[in-house]
Design an enzyme around this catalytic site. Structure first.
Site, PDB file in Angstrom:
ATOM      1  CG  ASN A 100      34.520 -23.993  32.620  1.00  0.00           C
ATOM      2  OD1 ASN A 100      35.475 -23.239  32.529  1.00  0.00           O
ATOM      3  ND2 ASN A 100      33.756 -24.050  33.698  1.00  0.00           N
ATOM      4  CG  ASP A 101      30.356 -27.244  29.049  1.00  0.00           C
ATOM      5  OD1 ASP A 101      31.022 -28.292  28.985  1.00  0.00           O
ATOM      6  OD2 ASP A 101      29.504 -27.031  29.921  1.00  0.00           O
ATOM      7  NE  ARG A 116      29.401 -24.849  37.613  1.00  0.00           N
ATOM      8  CZ  ARG A 116      30.422 -23.993  37.650  1.00  0.00           C
ATOM      9  NH1 ARG A 116      30.689 -23.331  38.738  1.00  0.00           N
ATOM     10  NH2 ARG A 116      31.166 -23.799  36.577  1.00  0.00           N
ATOM     11  CD  GLU A 158      27.081 -24.187  28.870  1.00  0.00           C
ATOM     12  OE1 GLU A 158      28.085 -24.274  29.581  1.00  0.00           O
ATOM     13  OE2 GLU A 158      25.945 -24.472  29.283  1.00  0.00           O
ATOM     14  CG  HIS A 162      31.325 -29.910  36.801  1.00  0.00           C
ATOM     15  ND1 HIS A 162      31.171 -30.491  35.569  1.00  0.00           N
ATOM     16  CD2 HIS A 162      30.854 -28.651  36.696  1.00  0.00           C
ATOM     17  CE1 HIS A 162      30.617 -29.629  34.767  1.00  0.00           C
ATOM     18  NE2 HIS A 162      30.407 -28.504  35.411  1.00  0.00           N
ATOM     19  NE  ARG A 220      33.938 -28.907  31.984  1.00  0.00           N
ATOM     20  CZ  ARG A 220      32.947 -28.124  32.419  1.00  0.00           C
ATOM     21  NH1 ARG A 220      31.927 -27.841  31.618  1.00  0.00           N
ATOM     22  NH2 ARG A 220      32.958 -27.614  33.606  1.00  0.00           N
ATOM     23  NE  ARG A 224      24.466 -24.184  35.139  1.00  0.00           N
ATOM     24  CZ  ARG A 224      25.725 -24.561  34.981  1.00  0.00           C
ATOM     25  NH1 ARG A 224      26.483 -23.970  34.076  1.00  0.00           N
ATOM     26  NH2 ARG A 224      26.234 -25.514  35.724  1.00  0.00           N
TER      27      ARG A 224
HETATM   28  C1  PEP Z   1      30.967 -23.506  31.692  1.00  0.00           C
HETATM   29  O1  PEP Z   1      30.724 -24.443  30.941  1.00  0.00           O
HETATM   30  O2  PEP Z   1      31.896 -22.682  31.492  1.00  0.00           O
HETATM   31  C2  PEP Z   1      30.155 -23.286  32.911  1.00  0.00           C
HETATM   32  C3  PEP Z   1      30.267 -22.196  33.629  1.00  0.00           C
HETATM   33  O3  PEP Z   1      29.301 -24.284  33.269  1.00  0.00           O
HETATM   34  P1  PEP Z   1      29.765 -25.666  33.928  1.00  0.00           P
HETATM   35  O4  PEP Z   1      31.235 -25.536  34.247  1.00  0.00           O
HETATM   36  O5  PEP Z   1      28.926 -25.879  35.127  1.00  0.00           O
HETATM   37  O6  PEP Z   1      29.507 -26.649  32.843  1.00  0.00           O
HETATM   38 MG    MG Z   2      28.877 -25.526  31.150  1.00  0.00          MG
END
Ligand code: PEP
Ligand code: MG
Length: 540
Positions: free
Chosen positions: A449-450, A292, A426, A187, A460, A328
């Site tokens: 991402n998740d 976010r 995710e 992040h 990650r 979100r």
């Molecule tokens: C993700 O997981 O791709 C996402 C957009 O949420 P975050 O990166 O905030 O976990």
């Molecule tokens: Mg995520």
């Protein structure tokens, strides 16, 4: 001297390096050899901290109300706690260590004891002790709260940087971020990209790098320490070229994100702070596809209530002037922490207490956020998005709570409007259940991402696993394809909002899979529009 790192965010920065120390790394200072001098320093730091906290308390009370100010009152109580003071003084005398070290050790001692406690109140004291220790050490080191950043913007080098630390340092003072540890999908990296600054990780700079001139080339993953005249002018030219490309992209403002064969795809922006809204507007994104919300609050000292959130969401909705705004709900946990949440230390936080799991467990936090969102919906085109979904039961429970919230607002005669309901896809479980989940909601947003992390079982955040964390892995792409197909069967639109959405090499593949929308960092919106406008889906 040239250092190679992992590319995180594009762009070129030229400036002086500032080595950022975290408080606990910085705590190690040799003792003066005289315990009484160290104790006197400690007492003096306590007095200054007391003054600072009193001022902060008054300021917070005036600006945010008594309730928000209470945290500083709690810190004041801790500072004057006789037992804590005595413990630090004993440490200085018995171990012959410096005031800084004694405070850090004392803090760790109580933290360990309190943070694992079952008692919520005691756990919260743990976080407060950490804050107070940090303040005292900063005073002893003669620093302000921001690690003493110099006046001119700098290239910030840190061993590791938390998202909240980057936010506190602020984008206007940071030209570029270079870290030793970290991953492009953390992040902190996402925030840095949103701040439009070049970022590298995996770079180990010499200890005396502080204050020296450097060039960071985020496009190539290179840092040049002490560049010569020729290199400096070469990179200044490259910076200009980047500026020209940026100008060319800006020609696309006001144009549609549409393929050559006429398929229109909204390109939304991901944001993590209200200050980014102006950027969303200036890059002409079709809306905000992911706000976010957790980042809005990571700087706060206590959980923001309904009114405060309502004010923020309303302001963003109004600024978006009728364009889509997807909020979100809090995705706290794992690498996104806030002191006041007091989430207990976990062996496996990525698989732990985060996202919707926390919200469903804490209606005292979840409901005010939902109320704020419904109320703000009067002022724009708002949808709500739920993170980390892994079962249908969670969605049933969410819908029950949404109904309760609306019933309560109705009973209280508080105006609100319906909002679209979306789910983050995710986890592999959500992919497998996509069709059933789709029947319950209005849209999906794939968090690649998740989804990559959970599909490939790779943390990650873990820079050491960077080669294994592959968002282009066929398994991840199959997950995305399955989500799109089954989401469509269930009757919802499917967008992608993870970092993969902004990868121009994947855009055509996603379009051919049937993806309906993209949501990317504001810095990538126009680049993606350009890519979409060159695609012709009639050609094989
Ligand atoms: C993700 O997981 O791709 C996402 C957009 O949420 P975050 O990166 O905030 O976990
Ligand atoms: Mg995520």
């Amino acid at each position: 001297m040239e250092y190679r790192g992992k590319k995180v965010s594009d762009g070129i920065a030229i400036g002086k390096i500032f080595v950022y120390h975290k408080w606990d790394e910085a705590a190690h200072r040799k003792a003066s050899g005289d315990a009484e001098t160290e104790i006197a320093r400690f007492v003096m730091a306590g007095e200054i901290a007391e003054k600072q906290l009193k001022a902060l308390y008054e300021k917070a009370k005036a600006e945010a109300g008594e309730e928000s100010a209470a945290i500083f009152q709690a810190h004041l109580t801790l500072i004057s706690d006789k037992e804590l003071r005595k413990h630090v003084e004993d440490l200085i005398r018995d171990k012959g260590i410096s005031a800084e070290e004694a405070i850090a050790e004392d803090g760790d001692h109580y933290l360990k004891m309190l943070i694992s406690s079952q008692d919520e109140l005691l756990r919260s004291r743990g976080a407060d002790i950490k804050d107070v220790s940090r303040r005292l050490i900063r005073i002893l080191k003669g620093e302000d709260g921001h690690g003493n950043l110099p006046g001119d913007p700098v290239i910030l080098f840190a061993e590791e940087l938390l998202p909240s630390e980057l936010m506190q340092l602020g984008s206007s003072r940071v030209l570029s971020v270079v870290t030793r540890y970290g991953s492009p999908y953390s992040h902190t990296s996402i925030l840095a990209r949103a701040m439009h600054i070049p970022v590298l990780t995996g770079v180990e700079l010499p200890r005396d790098a502080d204050g020296r001139t450097a060039v960071v080339d985020g496009n190539e993953g290179i840092l040049l320490l002490d560049p010569d005249e020729r290199q400096l002018s070469e990179y200044a030219k490259k910076q200009e070229e980047d500026g020209r490309q940026e100008k060319a992209y800006r020609e696309l403002i006001g144009k549609k994100s549409v393929t050559l064969d006429g398929k229109e795809l909204p390109v939304y922006a991901n944001i993590g702070s209200v200050s980014e809204v102006s950027e969303v507007l200036s890059c002409d994104a079709e809306g905000i596809g992911l706000l976010r919300s957790e980042f809005l609050f990571s700087e706060a000292s206590d959980y923001p209530g309904e009114e405060e959130q309502y004010r923020i969401y309303k302001e963003v909705a109004e600024e978006m002037g009728g364009r889509q705004l997807v909020i979100r709900t809090l995705d706290i946990g794992a690498d996104k922490q806030a002191n006041y949440f007091h989430i207990r230390e976990e062996d496996n936080p990525m698989m732990g207490y985060r996202g919707i799991r926390v919200s469903l467990d804490r209606p005292d936090i979840f409901k005010p956020q939902l109320r704020a969102i419904y109320r703000a919906a009067w002022f724009g085109q708002i949808s709500v998005l739920f993170p980390m979904i892994s079962s249908l039961e969670e969605v049933y429970r969410i819908k029950e709570i949404l109904k309760e919230v609306k019933d309560e607002l109705t009973a209280e005669k508080i105006p609100f409007k319906e909002v679209g309901i979306g789910l983050m896809i995710e986890t592999p479980a959500a992919v497998m259940m996509a069709e059933e989940l789709a029947r319950e909601v209005d849209f999906f947003s794939i968090g690649s991402n998740d989804l990559t992390q959970y599909t490939l079982a790779v943390d990650r955040q873990n820079g050491a696993l960077e080669k294994t964390y592959r968002p282009h892995h066929p398994a991840v792409l199959k997950m995305i394809r399955t989500t799109v197909e089954n989401g469509h069967k269930g009757g919802v639109q499917v967008g992608i909002c993870g970092e993969l959405a902004g990868d121009p090499t994947m855009t055509e593949t996603f379009l051919r899979m049937g993806v309906d929308a993209f949501s990317v960092s504001p810095s990538k919106v126009l680049m993606l529009r350009d890519v979409i406008r060159r695609i012709d889906l009639r050609k094989d």
